[in-house]
Design a protein around this motif. Structure first.
Motif, PDB file in Angstrom:
ATOM      1  N   THR A 627       1.164  -1.129   0.180  1.00 28.94           N
ATOM      2  CA  THR A 627       0.147  -0.270  -0.103  1.00 28.94           C
ATOM      3  C   THR A 627       0.599   1.273  -0.090  1.00 28.94           C
ATOM      4  N   CYS A 628       0.705   2.050  -1.093  1.00 28.45           N
ATOM      5  CA  CYS A 628       1.613   3.479  -1.160  1.00 28.45           C
ATOM      6  C   CYS A 628       0.717   4.526  -0.596  1.00 28.45           C
ATOM      7  N   GLN A 629       1.148   5.568  -0.397  1.00 35.55           N
ATOM      8  CA  GLN A 629       0.163   7.121   0.197  1.00 35.55           C
ATOM      9  C   GLN A 629       0.953   7.924  -0.440  1.00 35.55           C
ATOM     10  N   PRO A 630       0.372   8.643  -1.196  1.00 40.98           N
ATOM     11  CA  PRO A 630       1.222   9.703  -1.727  1.00 40.98           C
ATOM     12  C   PRO A 630       1.980  10.844  -0.310  1.00 40.98           C
ATOM     13  N   ALA A 631       3.028  11.183  -0.876  1.00 40.70           N
ATOM     14  CA  ALA A 631       4.379  12.369   0.271  1.00 40.70           C
ATOM     15  C   ALA A 631       5.183  13.558  -0.663  1.00 40.70           C
ATOM     16  N   GLY A 632       4.216  14.212  -1.306  1.00 38.06           N
ATOM     17  CA  GLY A 632       4.041  15.236  -2.215  1.00 38.06           C
ATOM     18  C   GLY A 632       4.453  15.475  -3.071  1.00 38.06           C
ATOM     19  N   GLY A 633       5.753  14.179  -3.765  1.00 41.67           N
ATOM     20  CA  GLY A 633       5.936  15.099  -5.057  1.00 41.67           C
ATOM     21  C   GLY A 633       4.964  13.824  -5.702  1.00 41.67           C
ATOM     22  N   PRO A 634       5.226  13.915  -7.453  1.00 48.12           N
ATOM     23  CA  PRO A 634       4.069  13.316  -8.625  1.00 48.12           C
ATOM     24  C   PRO A 634       4.266  12.558  -8.787  1.00 48.12           C
ATOM     25  N   ASP A 635       5.428  11.583  -7.969  1.00 47.91           N
ATOM     26  CA  ASP A 635       5.353   9.976  -8.423  1.00 47.91           C
ATOM     27  C   ASP A 635       5.921   9.165  -6.922  1.00 47.91           C
ATOM     28  N   LEU A 636       6.220  10.195  -5.792  1.00 50.55           N
ATOM     29  CA  LEU A 636       6.706   9.744  -4.525  1.00 50.55           C
ATOM     30  C   LEU A 636       5.496   9.891  -3.090  1.00 50.55           C
ATOM     31  N   TYR A 637       6.207   7.990  -2.742  1.00 49.77           N
ATOM     32  CA  TYR A 637       5.481   8.048  -2.363  1.00 49.77           C
ATOM     33  C   TYR A 637       6.162   7.056  -1.273  1.00 49.77           C
ATOM     34  N   ARG A 638       4.769   6.872   0.068  1.00 50.08           N
ATOM     35  CA  ARG A 638       5.493   6.617   1.345  1.00 50.08           C
ATOM     36  C   ARG A 638       5.101   5.153   1.267  1.00 50.08           C
ATOM     37  N   CYS A 639       5.855   3.581   1.037  1.00 55.62           N
ATOM     38  CA  CYS A 639       5.061   2.482   0.496  1.00 55.62           C
ATOM     39  C   CYS A 639       5.603   1.483   1.990  1.00 55.62           C
ATOM     40  N   ARG A 640       4.432   1.140   2.329  1.00 56.07           N
ATOM     41  CA  ARG A 640       4.606  -0.176   3.467  1.00 56.07           C
ATOM     42  C   ARG A 640       4.128  -1.560   3.324  1.00 56.07           C
ATOM     43  N   ALA A 641       4.708  -2.752   3.081  1.00 47.74           N
ATOM     44  CA  ALA A 641       4.254  -4.065   3.158  1.00 47.74           C
ATOM     45  C   ALA A 641       3.712  -4.489   4.604  1.00 47.74           C
ATOM     46  N   GLY A 642       2.538  -4.952   5.333  1.00 48.65           N
ATOM     47  CA  GLY A 642       2.090  -4.836   6.312  1.00 48.65           C
ATOM     48  C   GLY A 642       2.600  -3.828   7.220  1.00 48.65           C
ATOM     49  N   GLU A 643       3.253  -3.826   8.049  1.00 46.40           N
ATOM     50  CA  GLU A 643       3.749  -2.534   8.937  1.00 46.40           C
ATOM     51  C   GLU A 643       5.021  -2.477   8.788  1.00 46.40           C
ATOM     52  N   GLN A 644       5.572  -3.117   7.927  1.00 46.68           N
ATOM     53  CA  GLN A 644       7.001  -2.742   7.318  1.00 46.68           C
ATOM     54  C   GLN A 644       7.428  -1.632   6.511  1.00 46.68           C
ATOM     55  N   ASP A 645       7.497  -0.078   6.661  1.00 48.23           N
ATOM     56  CA  ASP A 645       7.898   0.981   6.006  1.00 48.23           C
ATOM     57  C   ASP A 645       9.574   0.232   4.880  1.00 48.23           C
ATOM     58  N   LEU A 646       8.859   0.235   3.378  1.00 50.91           N
ATOM     59  CA  LEU A 646       9.645   0.144   2.289  1.00 50.91           C
ATOM     60  C   LEU A 646      10.814   0.687   2.378  1.00 50.91           C
ATOM     61  N   SER A 647      10.954   1.703   2.391  1.00 49.84           N
ATOM     62  CA  SER A 647      12.220   2.842   2.872  1.00 49.84           C
ATOM     63  C   SER A 647      12.768   2.743   3.727  1.00 49.84           C
ATOM     64  N   GLU A 648      12.139   2.045   4.835  1.00 51.86           N
ATOM     65  CA  GLU A 648      13.003   1.908   5.548  1.00 51.86           C
ATOM     66  C   GLU A 648      14.149   0.005   5.324  1.00 51.86           C
ATOM     67  N   VAL A 649      12.750  -0.525   5.054  1.00 51.76           N
ATOM     68  CA  VAL A 649      13.487  -2.252   5.267  1.00 51.76           C
ATOM     69  C   VAL A 649      14.737  -2.255   3.415  1.00 51.76           C
ATOM     70  N   VAL A 650      14.598  -0.831   3.010  1.00 51.87           N
ATOM     71  CA  VAL A 650      15.947  -0.816   1.773  1.00 51.87           C
ATOM     72  C   VAL A 650      17.188   0.088   2.222  1.00 51.87           C
ATOM     73  N   LEU A 651      16.992   0.900   2.828  1.00 51.91           N
ATOM     74  CA  LEU A 651      17.997   1.750   3.672  1.00 51.91           C
ATOM     75  C   LEU A 651      18.610   0.661   5.057  1.00 51.91           C
ATOM     76  N   PHE A 652      17.898  -0.006   5.968  1.00 52.22           N
ATOM     77  CA  PHE A 652      18.160  -0.818   7.298  1.00 52.22           C
ATOM     78  C   PHE A 652      19.220  -2.336   6.297  1.00 52.22           C
ATOM     79  N   ASN A 653      18.350  -2.219   5.311  1.00 44.82           N
ATOM     80  CA  ASN A 653      19.668  -3.510   4.379  1.00 44.82           C
ATOM     81  C   ASN A 653      20.679  -3.284   3.255  1.00 44.82           C
ATOM     82  N   GLY A 654      20.961  -1.734   3.619  1.00 47.05           N
ATOM     83  CA  GLY A 654      21.985  -1.006   2.397  1.00 47.05           C
ATOM     84  C   GLY A 654      21.687  -1.952   1.259  1.00 47.05           C
ATOM     85  N   GLY A 655      20.094  -1.744   1.292  1.00 45.57           N
ATOM     86  CA  GLY A 655      19.939  -1.630  -0.784  1.00 45.57           C
ATOM     87  C   GLY A 655      20.265  -0.511  -1.675  1.00 45.57           C
TER      88      GLY A 655
END
Length: 682
Positions: A627-655
């Motif tokens: 599920t992705c919610q708009p985050a201000g930009g035209p194609d910028l979103y805050r996305c979650r898979a369940g309770e996990q923030d995907l941006s945080e998952v990517v950065l935490f794993n060095g991706g």
């Protein structure tokens, strides 16, 4: 003759009655008797002379016979006694006596004689209707497929080459042809009783054996069955065709040497649809004489004889795969060393017939030709012209864009396909990254919509008025079906890459679809399908500049400037549009971008990475709903898979890296990955 009294027997001493005197012989009978006596004396003298001459020979021959005769007579007597004493012998003799006494026994005999007579008549009819050894007569026909502006894009039809002796064919071509058709052609073969029986047995089989110990007749049998009789592989054959095949094979084997049989097979072989004979194939496909063909070219042509249904300038990948098998066969026969075969294989990777283009490899010209065949009628014309909707300039843009995308991907197994449809569903440009289009209902409809003009022997047969636009949903469905056909792995591919993504967009009134293989993303191509679409869109916009707005035209008239105005129309809402939330199973472009519900989504605060990091991220999100919610930009979103923030998952794993201005929690996740040396921070 009298009988005395008191006796019961004849009185032999009694006087006999006088017999009548025989008639005096005539002069004619006396002459006949003298002639017969002389002939008898002559025959007797000849017989005595012959016996005198043959007596030494007969005496010499009789010596071993006298030695063998007692043993043979004894053995014959023993077997005769055994057979005579067997119960079945008595029964058979009794049945024979009964059958001979019945009327229908004679009827059976007459029926057997009639059947034998009919069989003889059938064999005579088959022999009288044998096809000529020169092969069927062919008429040269030409079908030119053109683009919308009349530029030739493909050529089809039928052609028959000249008969060439074996000496006029390059040694590489002869060796390649034998490797493809009969690697054991040089094996010894005798046309004795067993050989004749083998030929007849092979004629009555539906398949021709590929194993050894068959020798020369295999090539002869293929020549007769496929090229003289015209039986397609797997096609049902009549009894007459099987008998004719046996007759022709025996005739060729007994009357011609192997060199002549090889030359005849090369003259009648098919090198693709409508292309018969090596002479025609060498000129049409490579522009060369048969004596000048190299090893790679010979292997390509020999591969076509193994699958004559393949189109030389369309099924290039499949023909190359067969040609590599031909090279292996040449090595097996000893006609080619392993080093030279490897060199020919490298040459084969870039080899294609004259006139081969990405458009011919897409199969679109053949689809249009198949649609036009119904309108040409059952009798093929000598000369036909087919005009299509394909745009030469747009096709050149598409081919250049695909080439640039493959260069960006490093060509490490990457494949790219592109298809452009007009408003009526007609094909305007096509580039195949995999196999050519199949003859499906969607492809037939596209081929019918792409046919514009048809001429037959200089006369117009069909002119299509441009139809109205097709429904958007129907056109999109057709494009996706055709695009999937263009992108499927070709036959013979060693390691076909799976498709990574599809992008569909519009350029003016054109509908454009692109597919790029997954290897393209792994090699640093990024969002391959969308980038390919944008490349074509930019090139098309340069070639078709938009007309200036009315305000800009007025300003240009006043100032003499030709610059276009980019001012917003007065009626446009100046407020910002709120982007809707998105939900679904995403497709990973890289670790900072997803495609969800057909829309590109950027994860807030992440600068994504491709390659192995994108693959690991794809594995993490495998079939998970996001599920992705708009985050201000035209194609910028805050996305979650369940309770996990995907941006945080990517950065935490060095991706990926934290983007400038990323929220504090995302910067903290990146710092944690750096401290643990995870992912890209190793």
């Amino acid at each position: 003759m009298t009988t005395q009294s008191g006796r019961d027997w004849l009185d032999l001493a009694s006087p006999k009655p006088e017999a009548a005197a025989p008639p005096a012989p005539s002069r004619l009978s006396i002459a006949q008797r003298e002639v017969s006596d002389r002939l008898a004396r002559a025959r007797s003298g000849a017989a005595r002379a012959g016996r005198a001459a043959l007596s030494p020979v007969l005496a010499a021959a009789a010596v071993p016979m006298r030695r063998v005769a007692p043993a043979w007579q004894g053995a014959a007597a023993r077997w005769s006694d055994r057979l005579g004493a067997h119960p079945l012998t008595a029964r058979a003799a009794d049945a024979a006596r009964r059958a001979s006494a019945l009327p229908w026994g004679r009827a059976l005999g007459l029926a057997a004689l009639g059947t034998a007579g009919l069989a003889v008549l059938f064999l005579a009819w088959c022999a009288a209707t044998l096809p000529p050894l020169s092969g069927p007569a062919l008429t040269t026909r030409t079908v030119a497929v053109q683009a919308e502006d009349g530029t030739p894009i493909a050529r089809r039809g039928t052609a028959r080459g000249r008969s060439l002796p074996a000496e006029a064919v390059s040694p590489a071509m002869r060796a390649a042809f034998l490797a493809a058709q009969d690697p054991w052609f040089d094996d010894t073969y005798r046309l004795d009783a067993a050989g004749v029986a083998a030929v007849i047995g092979q004629a009555f089989r539906d398949t021709i054996s590929d194993g050894p110990r068959t020798g020369s007749p295999r090539l002869t049998q293929r020549l007769v069955r496929r090229d003289l009789i015209g039986a397609a592989p797997g096609e049902a054959r009549s009894l007459a065709d099987r008998v004719r095949e046996a007759m022709l094979v025996l005739r060729l084997q007994a009357g011609e040497d192997r060199t002549r049989i090889l030359a005849r097979a090369l003259d009648l072989a098919r090198f693709g649809p409508g292309l018969t004979g090596l002479d025609a194939a060498a000129h049409a496909l490579f522009g060369k004489e048969a004596a000048a063909l190299g090893t790679a070219e010979a292997a390509y042509l020999a591969a076509l004889t193994r699958a004559p249904a393949l189109q030389p300038d369309r099924d290039v990948t499949a023909v190359r795969a067969l040609a590599r098998d031909v090279l292996d066969g040449m090595v097996m026969r000893g006609d080619l060393s392993a080093a030279r075969a490897a060199e020919a294989g490298r040459t084969l990777d870039g080899l294609a017939p004259v006139g081969t283009t990405p458009l011919t490899r897409s199969g679109v010209p053949d689809l249009v030709l198949a649609e036009a065949a119904d309108r040409l009628g059952p009798e093929a014309p000598r000369d036909a012209v087919i005009r299509t909707t394909l745009e030469r300039d747009l096709q050149a843009m598409a081919e250049a864009a695909v080439e640039r995308r493959l260069e960006a991907a490093g060509r490490g197994g990457a494949r790219a396909s592109l298809l452009i449809l007009g408003p009526d569903g007609s094909v305007r440009a096509a580039v195949a990254g995999g196999a050519p289009l199949r003859d499906t209902p969607e492809a037939r409809r596209a081929g019918s919509a792409s046919l514009r003009h048809l001429g037959r022997d200089g006369r117009p047969v069909y002119d299509r008025v441009v139809a109205g636009p097709a429904p958007a949903a129907e056109r999109r469905t057709a494009l996706l079906a055709l695009l999937a056909g263009l992108a499927r792995p070709p036959e013979g591919a060693d390691d076909p890459a799976s498709r990574d993504g599809v992008f569909v967009g519009t350029i003016g009134d054109l509908l454009v679809g692109t597919i790029v293989s997954s290897n393209a993303a792994e090699n640093g191509a990024g969002d391959g399908p969308e980038a390919l679409f944008q490349d074509v869109a930019v090139q098309w916009a340069k070639a078709h500049p938009a007309p200036p707005a009315p305000e800009a035209r007025e300003t240009a008239r006043e100032t003499g400037s030709t610059a276009r105005s980019s001012a917003r129309p007065a009626w446009q809402n100046p407020g910002e549009r709120t982007a809707p939330s998105l939900t679904g199973v995403p497709r990973v472009i890289d670790t900072g971008r997803l495609r969800l519900e057909g829309q590109a989504v950027r994860l807030v605060g992440v600068e994504g990475q491709g390659g192995s990091y994108a693959r690991e991220f794809r594995q993490y999100l495998r079939r998970r709903e996001v599920t992705c919610q708009p985050a201000g930009g035209p194609d910028l979103y805050r996305c979650r898979a369940g309770e996990q923030d995907l941006s945080e998952v990517v950065l935490f794993n060095g991706g990926g890296r934290a983007a400038p201005g990323a929220p504090q929690e995302l910067q903290a996740a990146e710092a944690n990955a750096k401290a643990r040396k995870a992912g890209m921070w190793q």
